[in-house]
Write an enzyme that holds these catalytic residues in place. Structure first.
Site, short mmCIF file in Angstrom:
data_model
loop_
_atom_site.label_atom_id
_atom_site.label_comp_id
_atom_site.label_asym_id
_atom_site.label_seq_id
_atom_site.Cartn_x
_atom_site.Cartn_y
_atom_site.Cartn_z
N CYS A 29 0.83 -1.25 0.04
CA CYS A 29 -0.25 0.01 -0.01
C CYS A 29 0.75 1.33 -0.03
O CYS A 29 1.84 1.35 0.66
CB CYS A 29 -0.77 -0.14 1.30
N HIS A 56 -7.19 1.90 2.74
CA HIS A 56 -6.60 3.04 2.22
C HIS A 56 -7.41 2.89 0.60
O HIS A 56 -7.30 4.04 0.16
CB HIS A 56 -5.02 3.07 2.06
N HIS A 60 -8.83 6.33 -0.89
CA HIS A 60 -8.32 7.01 -2.21
C HIS A 60 -9.53 7.42 -2.94
O HIS A 60 -9.55 8.37 -3.58
CB HIS A 60 -7.38 5.75 -2.89
N HIS A 82 -11.61 7.09 -10.31
CA HIS A 82 -10.96 6.48 -9.15
C HIS A 82 -11.99 5.90 -8.26
O HIS A 82 -11.93 5.53 -6.95
CB HIS A 82 -10.24 7.41 -8.08
N CYS A 95 -16.42 -1.81 -7.97
CA CYS A 95 -16.56 -0.30 -8.15
C CYS A 95 -17.30 0.15 -6.73
O CYS A 95 -18.23 -0.42 -6.17
CB CYS A 95 -17.77 -0.24 -9.04
N CYS A 168 -10.81 -17.77 10.60
CA CYS A 168 -9.99 -18.91 10.91
C CYS A 168 -10.64 -20.18 10.95
O CYS A 168 -9.85 -21.15 10.43
CB CYS A 168 -9.28 -18.76 12.56
N HIS A 433 -10.56 -19.60 18.71
CA HIS A 433 -9.64 -19.48 17.47
C HIS A 433 -9.62 -21.15 16.89
O HIS A 433 -9.45 -21.93 17.74
CB HIS A 433 -8.51 -18.89 17.80
#
Length: 482
Positions: A29, A56, A60, A82, A95, A168, A433
């Site tokens: 990234c 991110h 963006h 974008h 999209c 998991c 877990h």
């Protein structure tokens, strides 16, 4: 879905100079430098992390939608761009304006061109990495530190799966099934053509959401339930249309098969039933008139109760009484049982419900024997966990004594060797877990989501197993019988 924003958002053409170096699935990234779940913007080719990491890629897109006060003419154009990005691991297109995955392309086919370019970059990096690992193996002995224990890390011959948010349970099952890939290969080799392509766990996760509504969301799920849903759906899809034959025709054809030949679940036999499929004979005897009823039931796994007398023993070394063994669980499953008042048998001779006994025999053993230990049970309000340690063999699990006709079995056909173990850590089914142990080329690995470590047999046998995968022994060898 058909996205209407591709023409204004897909502006890049395949060009190596526009993309980072290395394999796309490992790109970092541009903001946080994480290499988990990289997505590339199809407007400007910048790389950002997915929403399950730091989000991110979405930020963006959101930043590009902020109106530019001094450039009102370009506001509409800025909002349109974008919005579309591509997963660098699964090559699926998303999209943000439609908030969905995209199946269509631009008139010039730019999406497919970018996808093919990323695949070529990935294949080139994979080939180079495989060559590097082969060199490492050639220059190392079996015990050379390809997989460092006690904290160090180096080249490893096994791959982990990223946790996408309480996934998991899925990762543990996939790693267990991965260790059985040789069994799948034997059956599917005639159907496979071309080179294998790797898939991202994200893409499978999205498919799970679509076809298995029970597993939508990010809460913890039961690994055994997921495994059964996965095998059942795979089986149904494989039998859905062989050579243009409809499913109803397959069902009708199989209705004529005898019980001894019918090792299938809900229709025709597939690779799933060829590997995991066995047959139980269920015998019910009326205690009033002695009428016996026999029924053949196909199975993909056996769910075994942990006998109540062992439920207080939590560890192997605990001195309070004998250790529960897998044989105790199998014996409890196959022993003659008198049904209680809530399970009265409808006797066709007596023409009313009567007290009866029930017994299971295994009529046909599968190639891969999946044994599920029933560690979760309902009380009045809660689903509690049975944390009892159950001793299980690594080699030579002998199933002959549980067969309906053991005299018809060969000396090796009833022996099974352990291939994988799924373990649940924690106190409840909705929490905790899952991890998995699996063997590959004579070595045992521990799969804890994306972390893979080399382990040993002593560690494996101490695990509190939830699901055990045993593979039928093929070659003649000495055995340590259970």
């Amino acid at each position: 879905m058909e996205c209407p924003h591709l023409s204004s958002s897909v502006c890049i053409a395949p060009d190596a100079s526009k993309f980072p170096n290395g394999s796309p699935s490992s790109w970092c990234c541009s903001v946080c430098r994480s290499n988990k779940s990289p997505w590339v913007c199809l407007t400007c080719s910048s790389v950002h992390c997915g929403r399950y990491v730091n989000g991110h890629a979405k930020k963006h897109y959101e930043d590009a939608q902020v109106p530019l006060t001094n450039h009102k003419k370009s506001e509409k154009q800025d909002k349109a761009q974008h919005t579309v990005c591509m997963d660098c691991s699964s090559y699926s297109t998303y999209c943000y304006r439609c908030d969905d995955f995209v199946v269509n392309d631009t008139k010039l086919g730019l999406v497919q061109k970018v996808r093919e370019h990323l695949q070529n970059l990935e294949n080139s990096a994979f080939t180079a990495d495989r060559h590097r690992k082969r060199k490492l193996l050639e220059n190392s002995t079996l015990n050379s530190k390809l997989l460092k224990v006690n904290g160090s890390t180096t080249a490893i011959c096994a791959t982990g799966l990223r946790n996408l948010g309480n996934t998991c349970f899925m990762n543990a099952i996939l790693q267990s099934l991965r260790s059985l890939v040789e069994e799948f290969r034997k059956t599917l080799c005639a159907l496979w053509q071309g080179s294998q392509t790797a898939f991202s766990p994200e893409s499978l996760f999205y498919v799970v959401w679509k076809i298995m509504p029970n597993f939508r969301g990010y809460q913890q799920q039961d690994a055994h339930e997921f495994m059964r849903y996965l095998l059942d759906h795979l089986h149904l899809e494989l039998q859905g249309g062989f050579n243009g034959v409809s499913r109803s025709a397959i069902l009708q054809e199989n209705s004529t098969l005898s019980a001894s030949n019918k090792c299938c679940i809900n229709g025709a036999s597939t690779v799933v039933t060829a590997i995991f499929g066995g047959i139980l004979q269920n015998e019910v005897n009326c205690l009033i008139c002695g009428t016996e009823s026999r029924k053949f039931d196909p199975f993909l796994d056996l769910s075994l109760d942990i006998p109540s007398q062992f439920r207080s023993k939590r560890s192997k070394n605990q001195e309070n009484g004998p250790v529960c063994s897998l044989r105790d669980c199998l014996r409890s499953f196959t022993d003659l049982e008198e049904l209680d008042e809530t399970e009265l048998y409808m006797c066709h001779k007596c023409k009313k419900k009567q007290k009866s006994t029930k017994k299971f025999w295994i009529q046909k053993l599968p190639k891969v024997l999946c044994l599920h230990l029933k560690r979760f049970h309902w009380t009045a309000y809660l689903r509690n966990k049975v944390d009892t340690y159950v001793e299980f063999p690594l080699r030579g699990l002998d199933m002959k004594c549980y067969l309906l006709e053991p005299e018809n079995s060969g000396p090796e056909s009833c022996l099974y060797d352990l291939a994988a173990v799924v373990v649940h850590h924690g106190s409840g089914v909705g929490s905790g877990h899952y991890t998995a142990y699996a063997t590959h080329e004579g070595r045992w690995f521990h799969f804890n989501d994306s972390t893979v470590t080399l382990t040993d047999e002593e560690t494996v046998v101490k695990a509190k197993a939830y699901i055990l995968f045993y593979v039928e022994r093929q070659a003649k060898a000495g055995s340590d019988k259970l």
